[in-house]
Design a protein around this motif. Structure first.
Motif, PDB file in Angstrom:
ATOM      1  N   GLY A  22      -0.490  -4.564  -6.329  1.00  0.00           N
ATOM      2  CA  GLY A  22      -0.367  -4.338  -7.773  1.00  0.00           C
ATOM      3  C   GLY A  22      -1.635  -3.784  -8.394  1.00  0.00           C
ATOM      4  O   GLY A  22      -1.596  -2.759  -9.089  1.00  0.00           O
ATOM      5  N   PRO A  23      -2.801  -4.424  -8.166  1.00  0.00           N
ATOM      6  CA  PRO A  23      -4.048  -3.877  -8.704  1.00  0.00           C
ATOM      7  C   PRO A  23      -4.365  -2.473  -8.198  1.00  0.00           C
ATOM      8  O   PRO A  23      -4.900  -1.644  -8.939  1.00  0.00           O
ATOM      9  N   ALA A  24      -4.035  -2.188  -6.932  1.00  0.00           N
ATOM     10  CA  ALA A  24      -4.278  -0.845  -6.394  1.00  0.00           C
ATOM     11  C   ALA A  24      -3.463   0.196  -7.159  1.00  0.00           C
ATOM     12  O   ALA A  24      -3.986   1.244  -7.576  1.00  0.00           O
ATOM     13  N   LEU A  25      -2.177  -0.090  -7.366  1.00  0.00           N
ATOM     14  CA  LEU A  25      -1.313   0.850  -8.079  1.00  0.00           C
ATOM     15  C   LEU A  25      -1.702   0.943  -9.550  1.00  0.00           C
ATOM     16  O   LEU A  25      -1.673   2.031 -10.145  1.00  0.00           O
ATOM     17  N   ALA A  26      -2.079  -0.195 -10.129  1.00  0.00           N
ATOM     18  CA  ALA A  26      -2.492  -0.182 -11.544  1.00  0.00           C
ATOM     19  C   ALA A  26      -3.734   0.687 -11.736  1.00  0.00           C
ATOM     20  O   ALA A  26      -3.865   1.381 -12.752  1.00  0.00           O
ATOM     21  N   SER A  27      -4.641   0.653 -10.761  1.00  0.00           N
ATOM     22  CA  SER A  27      -5.863   1.451 -10.881  1.00  0.00           C
ATOM     23  C   SER A  27      -5.550   2.943 -10.876  1.00  0.00           C
ATOM     24  O   SER A  27      -6.270   3.747 -11.487  1.00  0.00           O
ATOM     25  N   ILE A  28      -4.486   3.335 -10.188  1.00  0.00           N
ATOM     26  CA  ILE A  28      -4.064   4.737 -10.192  1.00  0.00           C
ATOM     27  C   ILE A  28      -3.395   5.082 -11.514  1.00  0.00           C
ATOM     28  O   ILE A  28      -3.651   6.129 -12.117  1.00  0.00           O
ATOM     29  N   ARG A  29      -2.558   4.182 -11.989  1.00  0.00           N
ATOM     30  CA  ARG A  29      -1.870   4.417 -13.256  1.00  0.00           C
ATOM     31  C   ARG A  29      -2.842   4.460 -14.439  1.00  0.00           C
ATOM     32  O   ARG A  29      -2.548   5.074 -15.468  1.00  0.00           O
ATOM     33  N   LYS A  30      -3.988   3.830 -14.313  1.00  0.00           N
ATOM     34  CA  LYS A  30      -4.959   3.775 -15.403  1.00  0.00           C
ATOM     35  C   LYS A  30      -5.937   4.952 -15.386  1.00  0.00           C
ATOM     36  O   LYS A  30      -6.893   4.970 -16.166  1.00  0.00           O
TER      37      LYS A  30
END
Length: 262
Positions: A22-30
């Motif tokens: 989740g944090p990995a994907l969130a970092s891309i989305r941000k």
């Protein structure tokens, strides 16, 4: 879709690191100031990982179960007019302006095919304990020394990858090194000291056996990219490079373990 500055970001996962996916994907989305098409490659049965990917608006693709290189290749096949490509592990993260910084480098130099920056090392708790920032030296030693270009902190021009072909699916450990060596013939490498990504260092995950296999595979890849007349001389620098890689890896693991105990 056709967007000159857009990025295809691929995250391969086996669905076993739910706490970090989740944090990995969130970092891309941000990511700030750049359009990103997020693709997650995941086994059909990894339902929790697929749900997390969908929650982050990712294109979800089935893992072909032929290894990491094949998973990344399947992700790249989802490209839809993006100009640039990046992939990170399911436990790595990007800094908010990481991709924008690399896109700016490539768009300011149309003869460049790879851009990369500094990469933080973080421990199991996500705390930074070291940084990799080889700069221009990373490109200069690529053919004979350790691969100092941090994959999570790199961005590649997709048109150049289309010329050299997909990742070598016969490689288990150094597919990135092989790709970086192949891309040298397509253009320049540009770099920045800015911190682009965070790589999670697992101090107990790199067993001696796997590290030795990785180094041996790397030696083989570098030799095949050398001129035939130079290949017999490779033994002169391979042993010192092996020692250096082991020393640095052991130091990083000790630092990560020390932080874990505090």
């Amino acid at each position: 879709m056709t967007d000159r500055g857009a990025v295809l970001a691929v995250v391969p996962t086996l669905g076993e690191r739910i706490d970090t996916l989740g944090p990995a994907l969130a970092s891309i989305r941000k990511q700030e100031g750049v359009d990103v098409r997020l693709v997650v490659v995941v086994p059909p049965g990894a339902q929790d990982a697929r749900r997390i990917a969908e929650e982050h608006g990712a294109v979800v693709v089935d893992d072909p179960k032929r290894g990491l290189s094949a998973a990344v290749n399947v992700g790249i096949a989802q490209a839809d007019g993006e100009a640039y490509f990046s992939w990170i592990g399911d436990d790595d993260e990007l800094h908010p302006y990481g991709l924008r910084t690399l896109v700016d480098l490539l768009e300011s130099d149309h003869g460049a095919v790879v851009a990369f920056g500094a990469c933080d090392y973080m421990d199991d708790r996500g705390e930074i304990f070291a940084v990799s920032s080889a700069g221009k030296w990373a490109r200069r030693v690529l053919a004979w020394g350790p691969d100092l270009i941090p994959q999570p902190a790199s961005l590649t021009r997709l048109s150049a990858m289309n010329v050299v072909g997909p990742y070598d699916e016969s490689l288990r450990f150094v597919m990135d090194l092989d790709m970086f060596l192949r891309l040298r013939g397509q253009g320049r490498y540009v770099t920045t000291r800015s911190r682009i990504a965070k790589y999670r260092w697992h101090p107990d995950a790199l067993t001696v056996a796997n590290r030795d296999l990785s180094i041996t595979e790397g030696d083989s890849v570098r030799r095949r990219h050398l001129p035939s007349a130079v290949r017999p001389l490779a033994v002169l620098w391979e042993r010192p490079v092996r020692v250096a890689i082991n020393v640095v890896s052991d130091q990083l693991s000790r630092r990560a373990r020390k932080r874990r105990r505090t």
